[in-house]
Design an enzyme around this catalytic site. Structure first.
Site, short mmCIF file in Angstrom:
data_model
loop_
_atom_site.label_atom_id
_atom_site.label_comp_id
_atom_site.label_asym_id
_atom_site.label_seq_id
_atom_site.Cartn_x
_atom_site.Cartn_y
_atom_site.Cartn_z
N THR A 177 0.87 -1.18 0.00
CA THR A 177 0.00 0.00 0.00
C THR A 177 0.90 1.22 0.00
O THR A 177 2.13 1.11 0.12
CB THR A 177 -0.90 0.05 1.25
OG1 THR A 177 -0.08 0.43 2.37
CG2 THR A 177 -1.58 -1.28 1.53
N ASP A 178 0.31 2.41 -0.11
CA ASP A 178 1.12 3.63 -0.09
C ASP A 178 1.89 3.78 1.22
O ASP A 178 3.03 4.20 1.25
CB ASP A 178 0.23 4.86 -0.31
CG ASP A 178 -0.30 4.90 -1.74
OD1 ASP A 178 0.33 4.25 -2.61
OD2 ASP A 178 -1.34 5.54 -1.97
N CYS A 179 1.22 3.40 2.33
CA CYS A 179 1.90 3.56 3.62
C CYS A 179 2.66 2.30 4.05
O CYS A 179 3.49 2.35 4.95
CB CYS A 179 0.92 4.01 4.70
SG CYS A 179 -0.62 3.11 4.74
N TYR A 180 2.35 1.19 3.43
CA TYR A 180 3.07 -0.08 3.69
C TYR A 180 3.51 -0.66 2.36
O TYR A 180 2.91 -1.60 1.84
CB TYR A 180 2.17 -1.07 4.44
CG TYR A 180 1.88 -0.68 5.87
CD1 TYR A 180 2.68 -1.16 6.91
CD2 TYR A 180 0.81 0.16 6.19
CE1 TYR A 180 2.43 -0.81 8.22
CE2 TYR A 180 0.56 0.53 7.50
CZ TYR A 180 1.36 0.04 8.51
OH TYR A 180 1.12 0.39 9.80
N PRO A 181 4.59 -0.11 1.76
CA PRO A 181 4.92 -0.46 0.38
C PRO A 181 5.53 -1.85 0.19
O PRO A 181 5.47 -2.40 -0.91
CB PRO A 181 5.93 0.61 -0.01
CG PRO A 181 6.53 1.08 1.28
CD PRO A 181 5.46 0.95 2.31
#
Lengths: 402, 136
Positions: A138-142
């Protein structure tokens, strides 16, 4: 005569508490009489060491750099899958989980040499455990992949949370069929070739407090070699069962949900276990102190193997087909004699629950209390009793199509 | 002097076709009691037996087996209980065909009598904490 938990705790702190095990109390109270024994004894310690499948650990493994969202991904510890349907780095490792490439019962009976219970034992033993994870990013957990060793001492949290432990009484398993069967009650030989039982009888925690008068939510206990607490009544808690005149359930009844910090537990009390042809599990050591608040409470702890009766259940037919039939009732005194009689046949018995380890647990807990290291707790709420109306419901299947 | 030993014989495939036990009895005057046998011509075989007779003949018999290509192990080393892993539950007790396990009545500790074990292996997979191990 009555005492309070606060009064008993004062005696524990002064090193003056009189503590005996649930085995020792029987003879002491018979000799001295209930009234005098209740005055002299402050705490009775119980113990059990048995395979308990509804056990597992919540782990928070810490955040990698860059971060990875394990939640919704796939995570394995020593190839054993863990549940990831939680926040980013929280996972749940269940005792019965198996590596995906375990052949299960494809080669019958399957051996089930390694599963979740074994990973828990290795974590507690301080061994490094291999974590392999894939995630969607994800954007915060790339990050999408993670492979690393983890160790219990380095991770943030490891909370043992067992939703069903310490069954109050249990079936005696037998097999009336003409072939060997492999069950969670062990290997059962054909034509009533053996009978296996699985509680510590007169030492078992809930058999010494049949109406849950002292054990409640918040009770501090010995769990896996460390300290734990009763979190709730366990799943399948079923207080409304047949009982003897002194209140002892004659079939599986109450259960406990237990919680504790895995980091202070010990591997000899959380043992990875393999049931041939059945699966993996965890053998859990539990000890519960019973404060002797009154003569009535003491009388419950005097329960002996001769007073505890268990149903004999055929695991080749009645159990799998969920039929209510039993082949009779038998006392723990008879079970522990090594032989019982079923339908006129002499059947050798054995236990899956370790009595020597149960005694060891009751004595360790006794030692902790005598030394003032372990104080008793007042339950914050009682466990549901017979009056609660809780029953053990079967699944009512309802067809989805139609 | 007469002796009696329990031994494990491992036969390489080329030996499985030979009547070695017959020779032990006939040529060396040894008595044998077969405890377990798994022999298929052309495959590696396993034979567990108690072999008894005069010490001198026994030694010659063992020499004959060794020369024939049979690997010999003493049985007593073959199933070992890992004492640290045994939880003394009792799951093994009624599965053992030779009653090598028993309960110490007072403590209910599970005793393992090594001398009664015939290395059938039944206890090994049925032991929940996997405390019983076979070493071949």
């Amino acid at each position: 005569m009555s005492k309070t938990i606060a009064e008993i705790n004062e005696k524990i702190k002064r090193g003056k508490a009189v503590v005996v095990t649930a085995e020792e109390v029987i003879d002491i109270a018979r000799e001295k009489g209930g009234r005098q024994a209740a005055e002299e004894i402050d705490v009775v310690t119980t113990g059990t060491f048995s395979p308990m499948c509804s056990s597992g650990v919540f782990l928070n493994i810490g955040h990698s750099k860059p971060r990875i969202k394990l939640g919704g991904g796939n995570v394995y510890l020593n190839d054993v899958p863990v549940y990831t349907g939680l926040a980013a780095v929280d996972v749940f490792l269940g005792a019965t989980a198996l590596p995906e490439d375990d052949p299960r019962n494809k080669f019958y009976p399957g051996e089930f040499n390694y599963g979740g219970g074994h990973v828990i034992e290795e974590l507690v033993a301080g061994k490094d455990v291999r974590l392999v994870a894939t995630a969607y990013g994800t954007d915060c957990y790339p990050r999408k992949k993670l492979e690393t060793w983890i160790n219990l001492k380095d991770i943030n949290n490891a909370i043992l949370f067992n939703v069903r432990n310490a069954y109050q009484n249990y079936d005696v398993g037998v097999n009336s069929s003409d072939r060997m069967i492999y069950t969670y009650m062990g290997v059962l030989k054909p034509e009533l070739g053996n009978a296996n039982y699985c509680t510590s009888g007169e030492l078992s925690p809930l058999l010494n407090d049949p109406f849950y008068k002292t054990i409640g939510i918040g009770t501090r206990v010995f769990l896996g070699g460390g300290i734990g607490y009763v979190a709730w009544h366990g799943t399948q808690h079923n207080p409304h069962v047949l009982r003897t005149d002194n209140g002892t359930p004659k079939e599986p009844a109450g259960t406990l949900a237990l919680i504790g910090d895995l980091k202070q537990m010990k591997p000899e009390w959380l043992v990875g276990t393999s049931m041939l042809g059945y699966g993996c599990t965890l053998t859990v050591g539990i000890g519960i102190p019973i404060p002797i608040l009154s003569e009535e409470i003491l009388r419950y702890t005097m329960v002996s193997d001769a007073d505890i009766f268990a149903p004999i259940v055929d695991y080749s037919e009645a159990y799998p087909q969920r039929k209510p039939d039993i082949l009779g009732e038998v006392s723990y005194a008879e079970l522990k004699s090594g032989h019982i009689t079923i339908q006129g046949k002499d059947v050798p018995t054995a236990s899956l629950s370790s009595y020597p380890k149960a005694i060891e647990i009751a004595n360790i807990l006794k030692g902790w209390i005598e030394k003032g290291e372990f104080l008793l707790t007042e339950p914050v709420a009682p466990l549901p009793g017979i009056e609660s109306g809780i029953t053990f419901k079967p699944l009512k299947e309802r067809p989805i199509d139609g | 002097m007469d002796i009696s030993r329990r031994i494990v014989l491992h036969f390489p495939p080329r030996v499985t076709g030979q009547p070695v036990v017959y020779h032990l009895a006939k040529d060396f005057d040894l008595t044998f009691n077969i405890l377990k046998a798994s022999i298929t011509p052309g495959e590696e075989g396993l034979l567990i037996m108690e072999l008894s007779g005069d010490q001198g003949n026994y030694d010659k018999g063992i020499e004959y087996l060794t020369e024939a290509g049979v690997k010999i192990q003493s049985l007593s080393q073959d199933v070992i209980r890992d004492e640290a892993r045994c939880t003394h539950c009792g799951a093994c007790i009624n599965l053992c065909p030779t009653i090598a396990f028993s309960l110490e009545p007072k403590t209910r500790i599970v005793l393992f009598d090594h001398n009664k074990c015939i290395v059938c292996g039944l206890c090994v997979k049925a032991c929940p904490p996997r405390a019983m191990r076979v070493y071949f």
